[in-house]
Design an enzyme around this catalytic site. Structure first.
Site, PDB file in Angstrom:
ATOM      1  N   TYR A   1      -5.607  -4.153  10.768  1.00 12.34           N
ATOM      2  CA  TYR A   1      -6.051  -4.745   9.503  1.00 12.34           C
ATOM      3  C   TYR A   1      -7.539  -5.048   9.574  1.00 12.34           C
ATOM      4  O   TYR A   1      -8.077  -5.355  10.644  1.00 12.34           O
ATOM      5  CB  TYR A   1      -5.252  -6.012   9.182  1.00 12.34           C
TER       6      TYR A   1
ATOM      7  N   HIS B   1       0.836  -1.198   0.000  1.00 13.66           N
ATOM      8  CA  HIS B   1       0.000   0.000   0.000  1.00 13.66           C
ATOM      9  C   HIS B   1       0.876   1.255   0.000  1.00 13.66           C
ATOM     10  O   HIS B   1       1.900   1.315   0.677  1.00 13.66           O
ATOM     11  CB  HIS B   1      -0.904   0.000   1.236  1.00 13.66           C
TER      12      HIS B   1
ATOM     13  N   GLY C   1      -0.194  -4.829   1.732  1.00 13.21           N
ATOM     14  CA  GLY C   1      -1.447  -5.009   1.013  1.00 13.21           C
ATOM     15  C   GLY C   1      -1.309  -5.809  -0.260  1.00 13.21           C
ATOM     16  O   GLY C   1      -2.284  -6.408  -0.732  1.00 13.21           O
TER      17      GLY C   1
END
Length: 274
Positions: free
Chosen positions: A153, A79, A123
């Site tokens: 998460y 991410h 991610g």
């Protein structure tokens, strides 16, 4: 900035497309192409992946291969940390670009195969795990890293892991944030096939081409049945609300702010549990 450790990346033109696509027969390939940023999962890159998959569906592409360019040390650095919201907003909400990309892959009416060479971070691990199969070579490694950032998460992502992997492995990966290398990834069932780098493209292409000769409607309905059976697990309303409250306490904490700040400042975070 991304989930992966900071390492030099190859230069690329700002005019390069975020993804490259090709179709050979009934097999389509999407190649992540933001190499200068180690294929960080920015909104722009994820939107490009979603658009490519939608275009493949419109053309009735039967099998999709998702990959990065060969020879990279990092398949995806995870991410884009700069794009994570800070403060009082869920960093992994339903409308997050990564969440939308995961749903697009999981609902595609045909198999999506991840071809992995190099390391997969944060991610991006959820991204490849949401593919139907993972073919990887000896350079591959897989790490899920929210503990490095103080990031809570989401439940959806945890279910993706629990539906694919043993509970003890999920806990070790989340608690340590250490990468699981190729041989161990094969042992634990993270990947379907561990293939030598020299052979992985041929192997993956032949597998995808073989699948594309099978009955597409039958495959599509089996994939959707499996998605429904694994995704739609009943959770009592009060349990869901408790989970959300617990997550909210984390993303509104000083530790979350410290984790993001430390990453952006390239220093080790000091977590205080508050």
């Amino acid at each position: 900035m991304t989930d992966a450790p900071d390492t030099p990346a190859p230069a690329a033109s700002t005019t390069d497309p975020m993804v490259l696509t090709s179709i050979v027969g009934a097999v389509g390939t999407i190649t992540l192409n933001d190499n200068a940023r180690r294929n960080a999962l920015s909104a722009a890159l994820l939107d490009a992946v979603i658009g490519a998959i939608a275009a493949f569906e419109a053309k009735s592409v039967r099998v999709v291969i998702l990959r990065a360019a060969p020879g990279l040390k990092v398949w995806s650095a995870g991410h884009d940390i700069k794009e994570l919201p800070r403060g009082h907003e869920d960093p992994l909400g339903y409308g997050d670009p990564l969440e939308r990309a995961l749903r697009t892959i999981r609902s595609y009416p045909g198999p999506v195969i991840a071809l992995v060479q190099g390391s997969v971070w944060g991610g991006a691990f959820d991204l490849v795990l949401s593919c139907d199969m993972i073919i990887a070579d000896e350079t591959s490694a897989f790490a899920i890293t929210p503990a490095n950032l103080g990031l809570p998460y989401n439940t959806t992502g945890l279910l993706h892991c629990l539906n694919r992997l043993p509970l003890n492995l999920v806990k070790e990966m989340f608690f340590t944030a250490n990468p699981v290398k190729a041989e161990q990834a094969a042992k634990w069932g993270i990947i379907n096939h561990l293939v030598a780098a020299a052979d992985i493209e041929t192997f993956t292409t032949e597998l995808a081409t073989h699948i594309a000769t099978k009955a597409p409607l039958a495959i599509a309905v089996v994939k959707e049945q499996l998605r429904v059976l694994t995704d739609f697990q009943p959770v009592a309303a009060q349990v869901f609300e408790r989970i959300q409250d617990m997550r909210r306490a984390v993303y509104e904490s000083a530790d979350y702010e410290e984790g993001i700040s430390a990453f952006l400042e390239k220093r080790k975070p000091v977590f205080r549990g508050v």
